[in-house]
Each structure stands twice: as structure tokens, then as C-alpha cells.
Design a protein around this motif. Structure first.
Motif, PDB file in Angstrom:
ATOM      1  N   SER A 158       0.854  -1.195   0.000  1.00 31.76           N
ATOM      2  CA  SER A 158       0.000   0.000   0.000  1.00 31.76           C
ATOM      3  C   SER A 158       0.887   1.241   0.000  1.00 31.76           C
ATOM      4  CB  SER A 158      -0.902   0.011   1.224  1.00 31.76           C
ATOM      5  OG  SER A 158      -0.133   0.295   2.366  1.00 31.76           O
ATOM      6  N   ILE A 159       0.303   2.352  -0.397  1.00 32.16           N
ATOM      7  CA  ILE A 159       1.036   3.628  -0.383  1.00 32.16           C
ATOM      8  C   ILE A 159       1.513   3.925   1.043  1.00 32.16           C
ATOM      9  CG2 ILE A 159       0.735   6.142  -0.632  1.00 32.16           C
ATOM     10  CD1 ILE A 159       0.593   5.097  -3.379  1.00 32.16           C
ATOM     11  N   MET A 160       0.683   3.565   2.020  1.00 34.25           N
ATOM     12  CA  MET A 160       1.054   3.841   3.407  1.00 34.25           C
ATOM     13  C   MET A 160       2.278   3.018   3.810  1.00 34.25           C
ATOM     14  SD  MET A 160       0.043   6.118   5.254  1.00 34.25           S
ATOM     15  CE  MET A 160      -1.543   6.755   5.656  1.00 34.25           C
ATOM     16  N   ASP A 161       2.412   1.803   3.269  1.00 41.97           N
ATOM     17  CA  ASP A 161       3.622   1.001   3.549  1.00 41.97           C
ATOM     18  C   ASP A 161       4.855   1.794   3.124  1.00 41.97           C
ATOM     19  OD1 ASP A 161       2.089  -1.103   4.395  1.00 41.97           O
ATOM     20  OD2 ASP A 161       2.188  -2.201   2.496  1.00 41.97           O
ATOM     21  N   TYR A 162       4.736   2.465   1.968  1.00 44.91           N
ATOM     22  CA  TYR A 162       5.866   3.254   1.475  1.00 44.91           C
ATOM     23  C   TYR A 162       6.125   4.449   2.401  1.00 44.91           C
ATOM     24  CZ  TYR A 162       8.377   6.838  -1.011  1.00 44.91           C
ATOM     25  OH  TYR A 162       9.258   7.827  -1.315  1.00 44.91           O
ATOM     26  N   PHE A 163       5.068   5.196   2.734  1.00 45.88           N
ATOM     27  CA  PHE A 163       5.275   6.395   3.565  1.00 45.88           C
ATOM     28  C   PHE A 163       5.688   6.038   4.996  1.00 45.88           C
ATOM     29  CE2 PHE A 163       3.160   8.522   0.047  1.00 45.88           C
ATOM     30  CZ  PHE A 163       3.963   9.661  -0.062  1.00 45.88           C
ATOM     31  N   ASN A 164       5.385   4.828   5.424  1.00 44.73           N
ATOM     32  CA  ASN A 164       5.838   4.384   6.750  1.00 44.73           C
ATOM     33  C   ASN A 164       7.236   3.778   6.710  1.00 44.73           C
ATOM     34  OD1 ASN A 164       3.546   5.178   8.039  1.00 44.73           O
ATOM     35  ND2 ASN A 164       2.520   3.199   7.844  1.00 44.73           N
ATOM     36  N   GLY A 165       7.839   3.786   5.531  1.00 46.21           N
ATOM     37  CA  GLY A 165       9.213   3.296   5.410  1.00 46.21           C
ATOM     38  C   GLY A 165       9.344   1.790   5.369  1.00 46.21           C
ATOM     39  N   GLN A 166       8.227   1.080   5.147  1.00 45.75           N
ATOM     40  CA  GLN A 166       8.299  -0.392   5.142  1.00 45.75           C
ATOM     41  C   GLN A 166       8.681  -0.958   3.783  1.00 45.75           C
ATOM     42  OE1 GLN A 166       4.409   0.061   7.306  1.00 45.75           O
ATOM     43  NE2 GLN A 166       4.778  -2.116   7.596  1.00 45.75           N
ATOM     44  N   VAL A 167       8.606  -0.130   2.740  1.00 49.10           N
ATOM     45  CA  VAL A 167       8.920  -0.617   1.406  1.00 49.10           C
ATOM     46  C   VAL A 167       9.522   0.534   0.594  1.00 49.10           C
ATOM     47  CG1 VAL A 167       6.543  -0.163   0.601  1.00 49.10           C
ATOM     48  CG2 VAL A 167       7.900  -1.847  -0.573  1.00 49.10           C
ATOM     49  N   GLU A 168      10.426   0.180  -0.318  1.00 44.81           N
ATOM     50  CA  GLU A 168      11.050   1.195  -1.179  1.00 44.81           C
ATOM     51  C   GLU A 168      10.118   1.519  -2.340  1.00 44.81           C
ATOM     52  OE1 GLU A 168      14.087   2.671  -0.801  1.00 44.81           O
ATOM     53  OE2 GLU A 168      14.228   1.628   1.115  1.00 44.81           O
ATOM     54  N   LEU A 169      10.263   2.732  -2.876  1.00 46.03           N
ATOM     55  CA  LEU A 169       9.425   3.134  -4.011  1.00 46.03           C
ATOM     56  C   LEU A 169       9.596   2.163  -5.186  1.00 46.03           C
ATOM     57  CD1 LEU A 169       7.462   5.260  -5.120  1.00 46.03           C
ATOM     58  CD2 LEU A 169       9.433   6.535  -5.962  1.00 46.03           C
ATOM     59  N   GLU A 170      10.821   1.763  -5.440  1.00 47.86           N
ATOM     60  CA  GLU A 170      11.106   0.857  -6.556  1.00 47.86           C
ATOM     61  C   GLU A 170      10.312  -0.454  -6.443  1.00 47.86           C
ATOM     62  OE1 GLU A 170      13.328   2.814  -5.164  1.00 47.86           O
ATOM     63  OE2 GLU A 170      13.750   3.967  -6.978  1.00 47.86           O
ATOM     64  N   GLU A 171      10.072  -0.889  -5.204  1.00 51.64           N
ATOM     65  CA  GLU A 171       9.310  -2.140  -5.018  1.00 51.64           C
ATOM     66  C   GLU A 171       7.819  -1.930  -5.270  1.00 51.64           C
ATOM     67  OE1 GLU A 171      10.451  -4.421  -1.352  1.00 51.64           O
ATOM     68  OE2 GLU A 171      11.735  -2.663  -1.114  1.00 51.64           O
ATOM     69  N   MET A 172       7.389  -0.683  -5.187  1.00 51.02           N
ATOM     70  CA  MET A 172       5.969  -0.372  -5.392  1.00 51.02           C
ATOM     71  C   MET A 172       5.621  -0.195  -6.860  1.00 51.02           C
ATOM     72  SD  MET A 172       4.387   0.429  -2.346  1.00 51.02           S
ATOM     73  CE  MET A 172       3.058   1.400  -2.998  1.00 51.02           C
TER      74      MET A 172
END
Ligand SMILES: Nc1ncnc2c1ncn2[C@@H]1O[C@H](COP(=O)(O)OP(=O)(O)OP(=O)(O)O)[C@@H](O)[C@H]1O
Ligand SMILES: [Mg+2]
Length: 270
Positions: A145-159
Motif C-alpha cells: 500500500s502507499i502507506m507502507d511506502y510512507f511508513n518506510g516499510q517498502v522502497e518506491l522501486e518495489e511499489m
């Protein structure tokens, strides 16, 4: 219906308008554009092949370049790109007065059409955090989810996902958020938009947003973008809703209004 048409006319007179007529999504052929990825390398980006039949059902008509109606979006794209180039704008927000006007369908068609235009690299971001539907329209399976990215749990490249179309990446979202306007108005979000738009010199970023009058998300996010496109669904918004939306956008760089779901038939050319 007449009232709405008059309201749209008024909008057209007040602002320079980019218009698109009804997009009814027919055309059975499938375009398999699985060629190279242009000048950009998506080594870290997941590439998926889209299902032409599903796209046709979802009114993503530009995918099939044989569909004469895809010209509607090419005209819209070229008008928008020309205005953006004149002004040095790189980020577009797509919103509407009320829900269901066709923002997501227009955003996806526009993104594909723009990616096919000369040297533009396009990112389509699903920032309707209340009702994310870009992935559904494209038939993408989304792991984060976008929130996973903003919470630092995933890199943008993985999204990011490259849907097999050169120079196009999609930032999808798989989860709705209640408190999304806090994120939309945050410094984190401001920094994110600056970052993605500056990654490539000729990049355009399209943000599919929620309706203006149904939540405060779009208003909270708009200061981050260079310009705004308003989608009005024919017969779906009252005159006062259109006027209120125009008032809210009066201080923004306004690209124009798309009249979607129009009764007019596209006549084509040649
Ligand atoms: N030109 C059109 N003609 C007929 N139906 C359309 C057209 N454009 C979109 N639709 C349909 O209208 C519905 C809403 O479209 P879409 O999801 O793009 O709207 P939206 O503004 O993003 O909605 P929301 O506010 O819920 O995010 C979908 O079922 C879509 O297929
Ligand atoms: Mg939508």
C-alpha cells in the motif's frame, strides 16, 4: 441535463477548456506493445503484461491503438502537454466535483497516451487514498500500500509497476485510508512529489485524486502539484457543484475541464 449543459458552457466561457467527449470503450483488438522500454531502464521495476480484454471492459480504450476513439485521448494529451510545456509544469492532479465522474478512467487513458508521445516518461500515481482503483482498472495485483511506502516499510522501486508500455510506470495502492488527508497535506508528501517529478527531465506525473467536494484530500494535496484537470461527468454534477469546484480551483493552475460520459458520438476522421 439541460441545466448541466448550461453550467458546463458557463465553465467553458470562464476558463480555457480542454474537452473530451464521451468515451464508451469499444474496440475488440488487443495491442501487445511489449517492445523495448525506450530510453529508460526499469531493471528494478516489476513489469506485467496487461490483459487487453479487461482493459476494454474497463474503458481503457487507448491501449488498443486500433480503436478510433483513442484519438480523443491523443487530442486531450497533446493539448495538455502543450500547455504544460509552455509553463514548465510537470505534475497534474485529476479531480472532479463529485464521485464517479470518470477520473480514474481518464487518468489511466491519459497516462498511456502521454507515455506514447515522443520522449515523455510518465508516472501514474493512485492518490485516491480513500478509494484506490487504478490497479483494478489495469488488472494489476498489488503487493503493497502507499502507506507502507510512507511508513518506510517498502522502497518506491518495489511499489512501481511497468505495465509493458514503454516509459510508463504506475504507483498503485491496495488499501484505503480513513485519515488520508493528514498524509496528503504533510511535508513528507510534499517532498515525495518534488522527488518523483525531478527524477527525469522529461517526466510527467499524473495523480488520480478523490473528488473535490466529497473529502478534503484533494484540497490538501493540490498545493503540491503544478496544475489541475477537472473531470465532470455529464449529468452527474449540479450547476452549484461545478461552480463550487471552480471556486476552489480558482487559485490553481487550471488545465481545463473534461466533459466525460457525453452523449455525443465521436465521429473520427478519415
Ligand atoms: N465515458 C464513459 N462512459 C461510460 N461510462 C464511463 C465513462 N467513463 C467512466 N465510466 C464508468 O463510470 C464509472 C466511474 O468511473 P471512474 O471510476 O473512472 O470514476 P471516478 O471519478 O474515478 O470515481 P470515484 O470518484 O469513485 O473515484 C466506472 O464504472 C467507469 O467504467
Ligand atoms: Mg476513481
Amino acid at each position: 441535463m439541460e441545466r448541466i449543459k448550461q453550467a458546463i458552457e458557463k465553465v467553458k466561457q470562464n476558463k480555457k477548456t480542454v474537452s473530451s467527449s464521451g468515451v464508451k470503450g469499444n474496440g475488440p483488438a488487443v495491442n501487445k506493445s511489449g517492445s523495448g522500454l525506450g530510453e529508460f531502464s526499469y531493471v528494478n521495476t516489476k513489469t506485467v503484461e496487461l490483459d487487453g480484454k479487461l482493459l476494454e471492459q474497463n474503458r481503457i480504450i487507448v491501449y488498443n491503438q486500433q480503436d478510433i476513439k483513442s484519438t480523443i485521448f491523443d487530442i486531450l494529451r497533446t493539448k495538455i502537454i502543450s500547455k504544460m510545456q509552455q509553463n514548465g509544469w510537470k505534475t497534474i492532479a485529476v479531480t472532479s466535483p463529485t464521485q464517479g465522474c470518470g477520473k480514474t478512467v481518464i487518468s489511466v487513458n491519459l497516462a498511456i497516451s502521454m507515455a506514447r508521445y515522443n520522449d515523455f516518461s510518465v508516472m501514474l500515481a493512485d492518490f485516491d487514498l480513500k478509494k484506490p482503483e487504478v490497479a483494478k482498472n489495469l488488472g494489476l495485483t498489488v503487493d503493497h500500500s502507499i502507506m507502507d511506502y510512507f511508513n518506510g516499510q517498502v522502497e518506491l522501486e518495489e511499489m512501481l509497476v511497468n505495465p509493458g508500455i514503454p516509459r510508463l510506470v504506475v504507483l498503485p495502492n491496495n488499501k484505503a485510508y480513513k485519515d488520508s488527508s493528514t498524509l496528503m497535506s504533510s511535508n513528507k508528501m510534499k517532498g515525495f512529489v518534488e522527488d518523483v517529478k525531478d527524477r527525469y527531465a522529461s517526466r510527467i506525473v499524473i495523480f488520480d485524486l478523490p473528488p473535490l467536494l466529497a473529502t478534503d484530500d484533494a484540497l490538501a494535496f493540490l498545493p503540491n502539484v503544478d496544475c489541475v484537470l477537472l473531470v465532470v461527468g455529464n449529468g452527474m454534477c449540479s450547476k452549484s457543484e461545478i461552480e463550487e469546484s471552480m471556486r476552489l480551483l480558482s487559485s490553481k493552475n487550471f488545465l481545463g475541464t473534461v466533459l466525460n460520459k457525453s452523449d455525443d458520438e465521436w465521429r473520427g476522421y478519415a
